[in-house]
Design an enzyme around this catalytic site. Sequence first.
Site, PDB file in Angstrom:
ATOM      1  N   ASP A 152      -8.093 -19.213 -41.391  1.00  0.00           N
ATOM      2  CA  ASP A 152      -7.821 -19.462 -39.976  1.00  0.00           C
ATOM      3  C   ASP A 152      -6.390 -19.992 -39.822  1.00  0.00           C
ATOM      4  OD1 ASP A 152      -8.523 -19.567 -37.301  1.00  0.00           O
ATOM      5  OD2 ASP A 152      -9.459 -21.547 -37.433  1.00  0.00           O
ATOM      6  N   HIS A 153      -5.631 -19.397 -38.911  1.00  0.00           N
ATOM      7  CA  HIS A 153      -4.246 -19.801 -38.629  1.00  0.00           C
ATOM      8  C   HIS A 153      -3.374 -19.853 -39.883  1.00  0.00           C
ATOM      9  CE1 HIS A 153      -4.760 -20.482 -34.360  1.00  0.00           C
ATOM     10  NE2 HIS A 153      -5.927 -21.059 -34.626  1.00  0.00           N
ATOM     11  N   HIS A 212      -7.283 -25.429 -27.996  1.00  0.00           N
ATOM     12  CA  HIS A 212      -8.031 -25.993 -29.128  1.00  0.00           C
ATOM     13  C   HIS A 212      -8.321 -27.477 -28.905  1.00  0.00           C
ATOM     14  CE1 HIS A 212      -5.828 -22.658 -31.343  1.00  0.00           C
ATOM     15  NE2 HIS A 212      -7.048 -22.475 -31.807  1.00  0.00           N
ATOM     16  N   GLY A 213      -9.416 -27.961 -29.458  1.00  0.00           N
ATOM     17  CA  GLY A 213      -9.677 -29.405 -29.484  1.00  0.00           C
ATOM     18  C   GLY A 213     -10.642 -29.880 -28.408  1.00  0.00           C
ATOM     19  N   HIS A 249     -10.012 -18.117 -29.194  1.00  0.00           N
ATOM     20  CA  HIS A 249      -9.837 -19.348 -29.974  1.00  0.00           C
ATOM     21  C   HIS A 249     -10.113 -20.531 -29.054  1.00  0.00           C
ATOM     22  CE1 HIS A 249      -7.760 -18.381 -33.913  1.00  0.00           C
ATOM     23  NE2 HIS A 249      -8.014 -17.193 -33.396  1.00  0.00           N
ATOM     24  N   GLY A 250     -10.417 -21.685 -29.639  1.00  0.00           N
ATOM     25  CA  GLY A 250     -10.673 -22.863 -28.819  1.00  0.00           C
ATOM     26  C   GLY A 250     -11.958 -22.698 -28.032  1.00  0.00           C
ATOM     27  N   GLY A 251     -13.007 -22.216 -28.704  1.00  0.00           N
ATOM     28  CA  GLY A 251     -14.275 -21.958 -28.018  1.00  0.00           C
ATOM     29  C   GLY A 251     -15.019 -23.222 -27.617  1.00  0.00           C
ATOM     30  N   VAL A 268     -15.094 -21.579 -33.011  1.00  0.00           N
ATOM     31  CA  VAL A 268     -15.514 -22.939 -32.640  1.00  0.00           C
ATOM     32  C   VAL A 268     -15.342 -23.850 -33.850  1.00  0.00           C
ATOM     33  CG1 VAL A 268     -17.581 -24.360 -32.193  1.00  0.00           C
ATOM     34  CG2 VAL A 268     -17.080 -22.412 -30.722  1.00  0.00           C
TER      35      VAL A 268
HETATM   36  P1  13P Z   1     -11.997 -25.537 -31.237  1.00  0.00           P
HETATM   37  O1  13P Z   1     -11.857 -26.564 -32.328  1.00  0.00           O
HETATM   38  O2  13P Z   1     -11.372 -25.969 -29.961  1.00  0.00           O
HETATM   39  O3  13P Z   1     -13.382 -25.048 -31.086  1.00  0.00           O
HETATM   40  O4  13P Z   1     -11.114 -24.273 -31.714  1.00  0.00           O
HETATM   41  C1  13P Z   1     -11.418 -23.665 -32.941  1.00  0.00           C
HETATM   42  C2  13P Z   1     -10.443 -22.579 -33.226  1.00  0.00           C
HETATM   43  O5  13P Z   1     -10.039 -21.842 -32.356  1.00  0.00           O
HETATM   44  C3  13P Z   1     -10.002 -22.423 -34.623  1.00  0.00           C
HETATM   45  O6  13P Z   1      -9.078 -21.403 -34.768  1.00  0.00           O
END
Ligand code: 13P
Length: 284
Positions: A82-83, A179-180, A209-211, A232
């Site tokens: 991831d990333h 995210h977060g 992303h950032g679910g 998530v």
């Molecule tokens: P969240 O931590 O906000 O769920 O985002 C996860 C994410 O997108 C990881 O790439």
Amino acid sequence: MYVSMREMLRKANEGSYAVMAINAFNIESTHGIIQAAEAMRSPIIIDLLQDHLKSIVDCNLITNPIIRMAQDSPVPVALNLDHGSDVRHLKRCVHEGFSSVMVDASALPFEDNVRVTRDVVSFAEPYGASVEAEVGNMGLVGEGSGFTDADMYTEPEAAISFIKETGVDALAVSYGSTHGNYPEGYVPTFHFDIVERIKEATGCPLVLHGGSGAGAENIKRSLEVGINKINVGTDYMNAQREFVRQALAADPELDYPSLATRAAEAGGEVLKRYIELAGSANKA
Ligand code: 13P
């Protein structure tokens, strides 16, 4: 079953649902995710953040045990970086056996993002590993960069040429999520037209992303416009932390092995709800 994201996302694209990709950082958190997916008979993606691999556990230690867990599971499990912004590190992960990688060169100018992503796509090809990339940017609430601004959203025409020029398997799109941890009660506004336009022109599997905290309505509509992978992390970690807090308040002497194991199981309950929402239950 250990698989790449390619086939999983192709099926999700065909069936208009999404596969959940959950952040793990050790064996216990990985196990909690796979258990939840098995209970729901759902395909699943284990997302290991580059930052965690560099600061918590190296990919040469964690990759084989996860592959083994995936092989032993009756549901399709992909292991995705991831990333991945450090391409040398990303290539190490592929060598170690990751079935999927996300190359994140989204902070670079568009042409450089294309060049770096193309290099990763041709590197990953002989390994059969799938590649996700990102156009546009997403912020991180609570740790400096803050909410995603409108000028960070994905520009649809740029994303359309990016997909054509790079041949990526999936593209992360910025259309309103961050995210977060969102503030209590906050629900983000999503700009679905961005996703709709890219999907219409390319048919490519698209990624949210950032679910965490996106809300059920935003997720449902995201599936309708073409999101096939939902990331998530925060909500899974929060659920585990909350379990630890409550369990220790009830019994401060609780032994650590059961605390760690049961925390991942408690996190898994939250994941089951996301799997249901994403429409991937019974799709394994
Ligand atoms: P969240 O931590 O906000 O769920 O985002 C996860 C994410 O997108 C990881 O790439």
